[in-house]
Design a protein around this motif. Structure first.
Motif, PDB file in Angstrom:
ATOM      1  N   ALA A  26      65.585 -46.557  59.447  1.00 32.01           N
ATOM      2  CA  ALA A  26      66.972 -46.629  59.032  1.00 32.01           C
ATOM      3  C   ALA A  26      67.450 -48.000  59.136  1.00 32.01           C
ATOM      4  N   ARG A  27      67.128 -48.503  60.196  1.00 39.48           N
ATOM      5  CA  ARG A  27      67.496 -50.038  60.129  1.00 39.48           C
ATOM      6  C   ARG A  27      66.901 -50.757  59.157  1.00 39.48           C
ATOM      7  N   VAL A  66      65.730 -50.291  56.091  1.00 40.12           N
ATOM      8  CA  VAL A  66      66.155 -50.243  54.815  1.00 40.12           C
ATOM      9  C   VAL A  66      67.530 -50.949  54.574  1.00 40.12           C
ATOM     10  N   THR A  67      68.191 -51.265  55.655  1.00 39.72           N
ATOM     11  CA  THR A  67      69.602 -51.785  55.398  1.00 39.72           C
ATOM     12  C   THR A  67      69.382 -53.206  55.456  1.00 39.72           C
ATOM     13  N   THR A  98      64.955 -54.244  49.212  1.00 37.71           N
ATOM     14  CA  THR A  98      64.652 -53.523  48.139  1.00 37.71           C
ATOM     15  C   THR A  98      63.505 -54.405  47.497  1.00 37.71           C
ATOM     16  N   SER A 121      60.088 -52.531  53.915  1.00 42.01           N
ATOM     17  CA  SER A 121      61.665 -53.183  53.814  1.00 42.01           C
ATOM     18  C   SER A 121      61.528 -54.209  54.834  1.00 42.01           C
TER      19      SER A 121
END
Length: 496
Positions: A191-192, A194-195, A200, A275
């Protein structure tokens, strides 16, 4: 007959343990690289085909062997076909050797969880890993590192305590704690990741299909090879775990849950790691391909470098990443060592405590003697390559050929047993995969591996190192596979 065999408290205990075995260090840092090097998004198709044609057929064979014949590989194979006990001992020896070096990588992951606090590796992560931490020697030496020795003692103490607890109080309980912990820690990490800015870019690299690669047989071999090692099949773990199942356990239903849980975790690992690599590539202004380094280097060199670019947030990410590696490794190592422990219990009628002490302490002493030294990473690399690419594959080929080619009359018996107790039925398709597709894929894989090792050697290591720690481990497997069936054991009268 030996004492009443232990069993799982419920099917969920078996499924969690099987997932704990399948999800290990390889999923977190091996799968993303194997897929990247073999066509990115295009690799998923060969991977899924390999899963269907080799992964599940072999997983179901391992399950039915263990559950029907109630034993570790040597006992299970002997009860099926008397001449096949040696195949079981080959798999047991492979497992023992894997356990001995797996402890080393596990101790590194544990130590790096501590190093992540305050990012103690500094700017030069490569120099820190090889020189400061491993104190890596360029030639064979018997010099030892106190850091490595302490780490190995801690890992072996922890694993042996779990194994002394037995199936319910040890293996099952540890998986009930560790698997949810792993999912939470790794979930937070992904979760961390991909931000992060540039994530991308990394995901494009991971998922973008390179269709030209599909025509390369090496891609298909990589897919079969990875499915094989990743699912813990063909080297006795799933045979042993299934032997503790109750009589009416749903084999194929459990197998599908384990297989898809394992693959889902690999996909999650790919998303998280790529990521982070995208973030690293953007920060340093280079393409993702230039920040990629495979194998052990990813976990202990590239990842600390990435974490260092995150400022204070990197402390949490580092603890989560290396903590996940460690937790995943513990559950896998417990499953690996359960195989030789169960095998000697069956063969010699020893108690659980006696078996854990003799096998566990014996393995621990060898492990600490080899991997507490300044040659640790050389030994890990060489032994891992030979035992995975020859040991596991050869043992699986033997088990398939013995059951499906030389003793074809046993196959309908196994099919009927699976179908009588399982939700998903098997039949002609499973039989075809197991008899034709899986063995051919594995024989080709093994042939190409042997050709490469015999003509080119491995990793540029000196010939004596490759012979002692590479070919040597294969020779040990062969000797024990031939000698141990000839020793009269406690249970040898059972099949008379």
């Amino acid at each position: 007959m030996s004492a009443q065999r232990e069993s799982w408290s419920a099917r969920s205990g078996f499924i969690l343990a099987a997932i704990g075995s399948a999800v290990g260090l390889g999923n977190i840092w091996r799968f993303p690289y194997v897929s990247y090097e073999n066509g990115g998004g295009a690799f998923f198709l060969p991977y899924l085909i390999a899963l269907a044609t080799a992964g599940f057929p072999l997983l179901f064979l391992d399950y039915v062997m263990g559950q029907k014949y109630k034993g570790a590989p040597p006992t299970a194979y002997r009860r099926l076909i008397k001449s096949a006990e040696g195949i079981g001992w080959w798999q047991v020896t492979v497992c023992t050797i894997i356990g001995i070096y797996y402890a080393s990588v596990l101790s590194w992951a544990g130590k790096y969880t501590l190093f992540a606090v305050g990012q103690q590796w500094g700017e030069d992560t490569e120099g820190f890993f090889f020189n400061t931490y491993l104190q890596n020697a360029s030639e064979l030496t018997m010099a030892y590192s106190s850091q490595l020795l302490i780490g190995l003692v801690v890992v072996w103490t922890m694993v042996l305590l779990i194994l002394y607890g037995g199936i319910k109080k040890g293996v099952e309980l540890s998986n009930k704690i560790f698997i949810p912990l792993l999912v939470i820690m790794f979930g937070v990490l992904v979760a961390r990741a991909v931000t992060l800015p540039g994530a991308t870019m990394g995901l494009d690299t991971f998922f973008a299909p390179n269709w030209e690669k599909m025509a390369d047989p090496k891609v298909w071999l990589a897919a079969y090879g990875h499915v094989f090692f990743s699912m813990s099949i063909g080297f006795g773990i799933m045979v042993t775990y299934a032997s503790y199942l109750k009589r009416n356990a749903n084999l194929t239903g459990s197998g599908l849950v384990v297989g898809f849980a394992n693959s889902s975790f690999e996909l999650l690992a790919g998303i998280g790691i790529f990521s982070v690599l995208g973030f690293m590539a953007q920060a340093s202004g280079v393409p993702v391909s230039e920040v990629v380094s495979g194998g052990i280097g990813l976990a202990f060199i590239a990842f600390p470098k990435i974490i260092s670019t995150m400022g204070d947030a990197g402390n949490l990410v580092g603890i989560l990443f290396f903590g996940s590696l460690f937790v995943a490794g513990v559950t896998s190592m417990v499953s690996i060592l359960q195989v030789p422990i169960s095998a000697v219990q069956d063969k010699f009628g020893w108690s659980k405590q006696q078996s854990v002490t003799i096998v566990g302490l014996g393995s621990a002493i060898i492990s600490i003697a080899l991997f507490g030294s300044q040659n640790a990473i050389t030994f890990v690399d060489v032994i891992d390559n030979f035992v995975n690419n020859i040991g596991i594959v050869f043992g699986a080929i033997l088990s398939i050929i013995w059951v499906t080619w030389f003793n074809r009359n046993k196959l309908p018996e196994l099919i009927n047993h699976i179908n009588a107790i399982s939700s998903v039925k098997v039949g002609a398709v499973w039989s075809f995969m197991l008899t034709i597709v899986t063995p051919i894929a594995l024989i080709v894989t093994l042939g190409l591996t042997l050709k490469s090792l015999l003509t080119e050697g491995y990793g540029g290591y000196p010939v004596n190192v490759q012979f002692i720690f590479g070919w040597g481990v294969i020779i040990i497997c062969a000797i024990l596979a031939l000698v141990l069936p000839r020793i009269k054991g406690h249970s040898s009268h059972e099949e008379q």
